[in-house]
Design an enzyme around this catalytic site. Sequence first.
Site, PDB file in Angstrom:
ATOM      1  N   GLU A   1     -21.245   6.105  -8.897  1.00 32.99           N
ATOM      2  CA  GLU A   1     -20.714   7.445  -8.592  1.00 32.99           C
ATOM      3  C   GLU A   1     -20.254   8.147  -9.871  1.00 32.99           C
ATOM      4  O   GLU A   1     -20.530   9.342 -10.066  1.00 32.99           O
ATOM      5  CB  GLU A   1     -19.557   7.292  -7.613  1.00 32.99           C
ATOM      6  CG  GLU A   1     -18.825   8.562  -7.238  1.00 32.99           C
ATOM      7  CD  GLU A   1     -17.602   8.245  -6.393  1.00 32.99           C
ATOM      8  OE1 GLU A   1     -16.483   8.597  -6.812  1.00 32.99           O
ATOM      9  OE2 GLU A   1     -17.763   7.623  -5.327  1.00 32.99           O
TER      10      GLU A   1
ATOM     11  N   LYS B   1     -18.318  -2.315  -3.490  1.00 36.98           N
ATOM     12  CA  LYS B   1     -17.659  -1.004  -3.593  1.00 36.98           C
ATOM     13  C   LYS B   1     -17.353  -0.657  -5.043  1.00 36.98           C
ATOM     14  O   LYS B   1     -17.454   0.512  -5.453  1.00 36.98           O
ATOM     15  CB  LYS B   1     -16.366  -1.022  -2.761  1.00 36.98           C
ATOM     16  CG  LYS B   1     -15.529   0.269  -2.839  1.00 36.98           C
ATOM     17  CD  LYS B   1     -16.311   1.488  -2.394  1.00 36.98           C
ATOM     18  CE  LYS B   1     -15.428   2.668  -2.024  1.00 36.98           C
ATOM     19  NZ  LYS B   1     -14.479   3.089  -3.052  1.00 36.98           N
TER      20      LYS B   1
ATOM     21  N   MET C   1      -6.878   8.720   3.703  1.00 33.28           N
ATOM     22  CA  MET C   1      -7.941   7.868   4.244  1.00 33.28           C
ATOM     23  C   MET C   1      -7.478   7.143   5.499  1.00 33.28           C
ATOM     24  O   MET C   1      -8.138   7.177   6.535  1.00 33.28           O
ATOM     25  CB  MET C   1      -8.386   6.857   3.177  1.00 33.28           C
ATOM     26  CG  MET C   1      -9.194   7.450   2.049  1.00 33.28           C
ATOM     27  SD  MET C   1     -10.931   7.714   2.461  1.00 33.28           S
ATOM     28  CE  MET C   1     -11.579   6.064   2.249  1.00 33.28           C
TER      29      MET C   1
ATOM     30  N   SER D   1     -15.869   4.032   1.682  1.00 32.50           N
ATOM     31  CA  SER D   1     -16.245   5.276   1.012  1.00 32.50           C
ATOM     32  C   SER D   1     -16.430   6.361   2.058  1.00 32.50           C
ATOM     33  O   SER D   1     -16.848   6.090   3.175  1.00 32.50           O
ATOM     34  CB  SER D   1     -17.541   5.091   0.213  1.00 32.50           C
ATOM     35  OG  SER D   1     -17.890   6.285  -0.463  1.00 32.50           O
TER      36      SER D   1
ATOM     37  N   ARG E   1       5.017   3.799   5.864  1.00 30.24           N
ATOM     38  CA  ARG E   1       6.333   3.719   5.236  1.00 30.24           C
ATOM     39  C   ARG E   1       7.218   4.894   5.627  1.00 30.24           C
ATOM     40  O   ARG E   1       8.433   4.759   5.774  1.00 30.24           O
ATOM     41  CB  ARG E   1       6.177   3.666   3.709  1.00 30.24           C
ATOM     42  CG  ARG E   1       7.478   3.443   2.956  1.00 30.24           C
ATOM     43  CD  ARG E   1       7.212   3.271   1.475  1.00 30.24           C
ATOM     44  NE  ARG E   1       6.567   4.442   0.897  1.00 30.24           N
ATOM     45  CZ  ARG E   1       6.260   4.561  -0.384  1.00 30.24           C
ATOM     46  NH1 ARG E   1       6.498   3.571  -1.219  1.00 30.24           N
ATOM     47  NH2 ARG E   1       5.663   5.660  -0.836  1.00 30.24           N
TER      48      ARG E   1
ATOM     49  N   HIS F   1     -20.526   0.489  -6.562  1.00 32.01           N
ATOM     50  CA  HIS F   1     -20.793   1.800  -5.940  1.00 32.01           C
ATOM     51  C   HIS F   1     -20.045   2.902  -6.675  1.00 32.01           C
ATOM     52  O   HIS F   1     -20.590   3.963  -6.989  1.00 32.01           O
ATOM     53  CB  HIS F   1     -20.380   1.729  -4.466  1.00 32.01           C
ATOM     54  CG  HIS F   1     -20.204   3.058  -3.784  1.00 32.01           C
ATOM     55  ND1 HIS F   1     -19.082   3.851  -3.938  1.00 32.01           N
ATOM     56  CD2 HIS F   1     -21.007   3.717  -2.912  1.00 32.01           C
ATOM     57  CE1 HIS F   1     -19.204   4.942  -3.216  1.00 32.01           C
ATOM     58  NE2 HIS F   1     -20.353   4.890  -2.579  1.00 32.01           N
ATOM     59  N   ASN F   2     -18.766   2.663  -6.963  1.00 27.70           N
ATOM     60  CA  ASN F   2     -17.971   3.690  -7.637  1.00 27.70           C
ATOM     61  C   ASN F   2     -18.404   3.870  -9.082  1.00 27.70           C
ATOM     62  O   ASN F   2     -18.332   4.974  -9.621  1.00 27.70           O
ATOM     63  CB  ASN F   2     -16.491   3.333  -7.557  1.00 27.70           C
ATOM     64  CG  ASN F   2     -15.883   3.715  -6.225  1.00 27.70           C
ATOM     65  OD1 ASN F   2     -16.564   3.703  -5.213  1.00 27.70           O
ATOM     66  ND2 ASN F   2     -14.599   4.035  -6.206  1.00 27.70           N
TER      67      ASN F   2
ATOM     68  N   LEU G   1      -1.029   5.323   6.377  1.00 29.03           N
ATOM     69  CA  LEU G   1      -1.629   6.487   7.040  1.00 29.03           C
ATOM     70  C   LEU G   1      -1.735   7.676   6.097  1.00 29.03           C
ATOM     71  O   LEU G   1      -1.418   8.811   6.448  1.00 29.03           O
ATOM     72  CB  LEU G   1      -0.806   6.856   8.279  1.00 29.03           C
ATOM     73  CG  LEU G   1      -0.657   5.753   9.330  1.00 29.03           C
ATOM     74  CD1 LEU G   1       0.288   6.202  10.438  1.00 29.03           C
ATOM     75  CD2 LEU G   1      -2.012   5.350   9.909  1.00 29.03           C
TER      76      LEU G   1
END
Length: 305
Positions: free
Chosen positions: A181, A174, A11, A122, A31, A177-178, A8
């Site tokens: 970017e 992905k 993102m 993303s 955690r 994609h990065n 958590l």
Amino acid sequence: MKIGMVGLGRMGGNMARRLRRGGAEVVAYNRSPEVTRELARETGLEATESLPELVARLTGPRIVWLMLPAGDATQQAIDQLVPLLAAGDVVVDGGNAFYKDSMRRGGALAGHGIRFVDAGVSGGVWGLQEGYALMVGGENEALRLLDPFLKVLAPAPDKGWLHCGPVGSGHFVKMVHNGIEYGMMQSLAEGLALLKGRDDFNLDLAAVAEMWRYGSVVRSWLLDLTAEFLKRDQTLGDIQPFVQDSGEGRWTALEALEQGVPAPVMSLALMMRFASQGANDYPAKLLAMMRKGFGGHAVKEGDGK
């Protein structure tokens, strides 16, 4: 419609919030238990304090979505989940994992009858508000089970998410994609630096960036974000010239080498990040000494670092 969320952070936490806003039941584990409890108070999700507890609160076929750092953290969580899950359950890895690792994990989990989905995500800190771009790989049945959650997380039920293909394809898309970017960010940074360097024109970088946002072929979300922070500060005097690389750019450059596909822009953008981290300092010192050696050129002496 119930899903387990593990991890958590920025993102994962916001993804859990978006799922709850979309009406999904979320069982969560982090955690640090206090993080989970605080998010439970805020959103009404079910907080758990262990992976066994999380799995026990889900009904089959269970879906467990991991938002953990790539590498050991993800692998350890998967190893702990295997004896807790049953055939037909689904494990989703939403971290920035290397696609070949995802292919390996998918094969290993298939041996236990557990379905694996690799999800490239993303959207950053804006995903909660705008929705997440989701690039997913896995078998059709796993994606059928995941479909309701993808539609909530995405910018729209029919936009911003794609079943790319088999296991590994989501993280592969992905990764590329990065890499793209990296190149886009580098080109915007270089262009704006050239504008700033022409002192006699006294250009307003914020105004230029804002103007480019409308009608220009370089308009983009990256340009939107750049225009916004330039309105507040154009000198960036308090910002250190250090740019971290997440690993995705490295994998993209290595993939280009493996395929023999020329990708100079993405590769050089990665090199510039290394340079910003100080990796070019020693080579630059060597160059200075070479010039001194053959031409007697003076060198600037510093603190010797």
